[in-house]
Write a protein that holds these residues in place. Structure first.
Motif, PDB file in Angstrom:
ATOM      1  N   UNK A  65     -68.825   7.419 -18.606  1.00  0.00           N
ATOM      2  CA  UNK A  65     -69.456   7.786 -17.347  1.00  0.00           C
ATOM      3  C   UNK A  65     -68.646   7.208 -16.193  1.00  0.00           C
ATOM      4  N   UNK A  66     -68.637   7.933 -15.104  1.00  0.00           N
ATOM      5  CA  UNK A  66     -67.988   7.476 -13.869  1.00  0.00           C
ATOM      6  C   UNK A  66     -68.998   7.542 -12.738  1.00  0.00           C
ATOM      7  N   UNK A  67     -68.853   6.667 -11.795  1.00  0.00           N
ATOM      8  CA  UNK A  67     -69.759   6.662 -10.658  1.00  0.00           C
ATOM      9  C   UNK A  67     -69.387   7.770  -9.679  1.00  0.00           C
ATOM     10  N   UNK A  68     -70.400   8.425  -9.152  1.00  0.00           N
ATOM     11  CA  UNK A  68     -70.194   9.365  -8.056  1.00  0.00           C
ATOM     12  C   UNK A  68     -69.988   8.560  -6.771  1.00  0.00           C
ATOM     13  N   UNK A  69     -69.747   9.267  -5.678  1.00  0.00           N
ATOM     14  CA  UNK A  69     -69.606   8.572  -4.392  1.00  0.00           C
ATOM     15  C   UNK A  69     -70.882   7.804  -4.055  1.00  0.00           C
ATOM     16  N   UNK A  70     -72.050   8.439  -4.328  1.00  0.00           N
ATOM     17  CA  UNK A  70     -73.324   7.749  -4.085  1.00  0.00           C
ATOM     18  C   UNK A  70     -73.475   6.539  -5.003  1.00  0.00           C
ATOM     19  N   UNK A  71     -72.982   6.684  -6.242  1.00  0.00           N
ATOM     20  CA  UNK A  71     -73.039   5.568  -7.176  1.00  0.00           C
ATOM     21  C   UNK A  71     -72.198   4.388  -6.715  1.00  0.00           C
ATOM     22  N   UNK A  72     -71.023   4.663  -6.139  1.00  0.00           N
ATOM     23  CA  UNK A  72     -70.170   3.591  -5.621  1.00  0.00           C
ATOM     24  C   UNK A  72     -70.859   2.851  -4.478  1.00  0.00           C
ATOM     25  N   UNK A  73     -71.553   3.602  -3.631  1.00  0.00           N
ATOM     26  CA  UNK A  73     -72.299   2.961  -2.535  1.00  0.00           C
ATOM     27  C   UNK A  73     -73.380   2.040  -3.092  1.00  0.00           C
ATOM     28  N   UNK A  74     -74.131   2.545  -4.072  1.00  0.00           N
ATOM     29  CA  UNK A  74     -75.197   1.731  -4.659  1.00  0.00           C
ATOM     30  C   UNK A  74     -74.629   0.499  -5.352  1.00  0.00           C
ATOM     31  N   UNK A  75     -73.463   0.622  -5.976  1.00  0.00           N
ATOM     32  CA  UNK A  75     -72.876  -0.510  -6.698  1.00  0.00           C
ATOM     33  C   UNK A  75     -72.636  -1.692  -5.762  1.00  0.00           C
ATOM     34  N   UNK A  76     -72.118  -1.415  -4.579  1.00  0.00           N
ATOM     35  CA  UNK A  76     -71.893  -2.503  -3.626  1.00  0.00           C
ATOM     36  C   UNK A  76     -73.185  -3.200  -3.243  1.00  0.00           C
ATOM     37  N   UNK A  77     -74.219  -2.407  -2.955  1.00  0.00           N
ATOM     38  CA  UNK A  77     -75.509  -3.004  -2.610  1.00  0.00           C
ATOM     39  C   UNK A  77     -76.119  -3.747  -3.801  1.00  0.00           C
ATOM     40  N   UNK A  78     -75.983  -3.177  -4.998  1.00  0.00           N
ATOM     41  CA  UNK A  78     -76.579  -3.791  -6.190  1.00  0.00           C
ATOM     42  C   UNK A  78     -75.997  -5.176  -6.443  1.00  0.00           C
ATOM     43  N   UNK A  79     -74.689  -5.295  -6.311  1.00  0.00           N
ATOM     44  CA  UNK A  79     -74.056  -6.602  -6.525  1.00  0.00           C
ATOM     45  C   UNK A  79     -74.556  -7.613  -5.493  1.00  0.00           C
ATOM     46  N   UNK A  80     -74.682  -7.192  -4.260  1.00  0.00           N
ATOM     47  CA  UNK A  80     -75.164  -8.104  -3.215  1.00  0.00           C
ATOM     48  C   UNK A  80     -76.612  -8.509  -3.451  1.00  0.00           C
ATOM     49  N   UNK A  81     -77.447  -7.559  -3.855  1.00  0.00           N
ATOM     50  CA  UNK A  81     -78.868  -7.853  -4.105  1.00  0.00           C
ATOM     51  C   UNK A  81     -79.009  -8.837  -5.264  1.00  0.00           C
ATOM     52  N   UNK A  82     -78.272  -8.598  -6.349  1.00  0.00           N
ATOM     53  CA  UNK A  82     -78.365  -9.482  -7.513  1.00  0.00           C
ATOM     54  C   UNK A  82     -77.846 -10.881  -7.193  1.00  0.00           C
ATOM     55  N   UNK A  83     -76.815 -10.956  -6.360  1.00  0.00           N
ATOM     56  CA  UNK A  83     -76.296 -12.263  -5.964  1.00  0.00           C
ATOM     57  C   UNK A  83     -77.336 -13.033  -5.161  1.00  0.00           C
ATOM     58  N   UNK A  84     -77.980 -12.357  -4.202  1.00  0.00           N
ATOM     59  CA  UNK A  84     -79.017 -13.003  -3.399  1.00  0.00           C
ATOM     60  C   UNK A  84     -80.215 -13.397  -4.253  1.00  0.00           C
ATOM     61  N   UNK A  85     -80.555 -12.540  -5.205  1.00  0.00           N
ATOM     62  CA  UNK A  85     -81.667 -12.828  -6.119  1.00  0.00           C
ATOM     63  C   UNK A  85     -81.390 -14.104  -6.894  1.00  0.00           C
ATOM     64  N   UNK A  86     -80.166 -14.246  -7.374  1.00  0.00           N
ATOM     65  CA  UNK A  86     -79.777 -15.441  -8.117  1.00  0.00           C
ATOM     66  C   UNK A  86     -79.816 -16.679  -7.232  1.00  0.00           C
ATOM     67  N   UNK A  87     -79.347 -16.544  -5.988  1.00  0.00           N
ATOM     68  CA  UNK A  87     -79.335 -17.684  -5.078  1.00  0.00           C
ATOM     69  C   UNK A  87     -80.752 -18.171  -4.771  1.00  0.00           C
ATOM     70  N   UNK A  88     -81.668 -17.236  -4.572  1.00  0.00           N
ATOM     71  CA  UNK A  88     -83.052 -17.607  -4.271  1.00  0.00           C
ATOM     72  C   UNK A  88     -83.642 -18.447  -5.395  1.00  0.00           C
ATOM     73  N   UNK A  89     -83.476 -17.968  -6.638  1.00  0.00           N
ATOM     74  CA  UNK A  89     -84.081 -18.679  -7.766  1.00  0.00           C
ATOM     75  C   UNK A  89     -83.412 -20.022  -8.012  1.00  0.00           C
ATOM     76  N   UNK A  90     -82.083 -20.069  -7.889  1.00  0.00           N
ATOM     77  CA  UNK A  90     -81.399 -21.337  -8.123  1.00  0.00           C
ATOM     78  C   UNK A  90     -81.732 -22.354  -7.049  1.00  0.00           C
ATOM     79  N   UNK A  91     -81.941 -21.872  -5.822  1.00  0.00           N
ATOM     80  CA  UNK A  91     -82.250 -22.788  -4.728  1.00  0.00           C
ATOM     81  C   UNK A  91     -83.684 -23.302  -4.795  1.00  0.00           C
ATOM     82  N   UNK A  92     -84.642 -22.404  -5.052  1.00  0.00           N
ATOM     83  CA  UNK A  92     -86.050 -22.783  -4.994  1.00  0.00           C
ATOM     84  C   UNK A  92     -86.571 -23.355  -6.305  1.00  0.00           C
ATOM     85  N   UNK A  93     -86.014 -22.943  -7.423  1.00  0.00           N
ATOM     86  CA  UNK A  93     -86.482 -23.480  -8.705  1.00  0.00           C
ATOM     87  C   UNK A  93     -85.866 -24.838  -9.009  1.00  0.00           C
TER      88      UNK A  93
END
Length: 293
Positions: free
Chosen positions: A71-99
């Protein structure tokens, strides 16, 4: 009123579960649903169902172009990939900081200037992702000077074989090198750029040349790796450095240029046993992993 309207607007959007985003990123990285499923511990059919819902029900956009099992990402998929990585990074930071609120404080590390640019950026970047509230103080001095200090929590030093202290991070050979566009090694008296007379790498290099009966002079002497590299890149001298520190536009010299082989060095991590802490140990683990790369 503006704040309330923004909340109302956000609540009108469908939400995307972080597990779905994690699966999506795995597919992008692995190039297929099956391998991604193995990575996130889901069956291929479960992964396919997740992505079908994401495409058809949530985003209403085609994210993948399918070619058999690949499978290959479409143009829309590439856009989502950038946001997904940022969201997951922030999610990890929240839990590591508060837990782990106890993971706050200061760690003092000592490291020779040689290793700062080669290893520390990646190590500190990955560490900051998990523990953003920990302050790190970096002290750059020679291995000899660092070992005399009592205020450091962690110290990275170069040691001679048979004189190890602490935990082995890496073994590397000391090599001769010069800039590609110069032939400094052809001079009757070799001009050297070295870290200083208190550095045993300088001692080894000089002793090896004495044993080979090669004439040399310590033309440039600096504890700064950047200064040594500037001198060598300008064709003013040659040097002896760890092999991993040699830039691509330099060349490594050896027996073909009538230069003696230099020994292996051990890069060690020394913990201050009088100041143990969970913070220090966490950084030590990241340092150990960083020197494997």
């Amino acid at each position: 009123m503006k704040y309330i309207s923004e909340i109302d607007e956000l609540s009108s959007y469908p939400s995307i579960d972080t597990d779905v985003l994690r699966t999506f990123v795995a597919i992008a990285d692995q190039g297929g649903f099956t391998k991604a499923g193995e990575l996130v511990n889901r069956t291929q059919s479960a992964v396919s169902m997740q992505m079908k819902r994401l495409e058809e029900d949530v985003l209403k956009r085609q994210l993948f172009e399918r070619d058999g099992r690949q499978v290959r990402l479409t143009a829309e998929g590439q856009v989502l990939l950038g946001y997904a990585r940022r969201i997951l990074k922030l999610h990890s930071e929240v839990f590591n900081t508060l837990r782990e609120p106890h993971m706050v404080g200061l760690v003092r590390i000592g490291v020779p200037d040689d290793y700062v640019m080669r290893f520390l950026p990646g190590i500190l970047s990955r560490f900051a992702q998990f523990y953003p509230l920990i302050q790190i103080e970096v002290n750059c001095e020679s291995s000899t000077q660092l070992l005399q200090r009592q205020d450091l929590d962690l110290t990275i030093v170069t040691r001679k074989p048979g004189n190890e202290l602490g935990q082995l991070l890496r073994q590397e050979r000391l090599v001769w090198a010069e800039a590609q566009c110069f032939a400094v090694h052809e001079q009757a008296t070799l001009p050297l750029a070295m870290s200083g007379t208190d550095c045993f790498c300088t001692e080894w290099a000089c002793n090896a040349l004495d044993a080979r009966d090669r004439n040399y002079r310590l033309a440039y002497n600096s504890p700064s790796l950047a200064a040594i590299m500037a001198v060598v890149s300008a064709g003013l001298a040659m040097t002896a450095l760890l092999e991993s520190l040699i830039p691509q536009d330099w060349r490594i010299l050896g027996e073909a240029e009538n230069l003696p082989q230099l020994p292996m060095l051990n890069i060690m991590l020394v913990r201050n046993l009088n100041k143990p802490s969970p913070i220090t140990e966490c950084l030590a683990e990241h340092i150990v992993e960083g020197f494997k790369l």
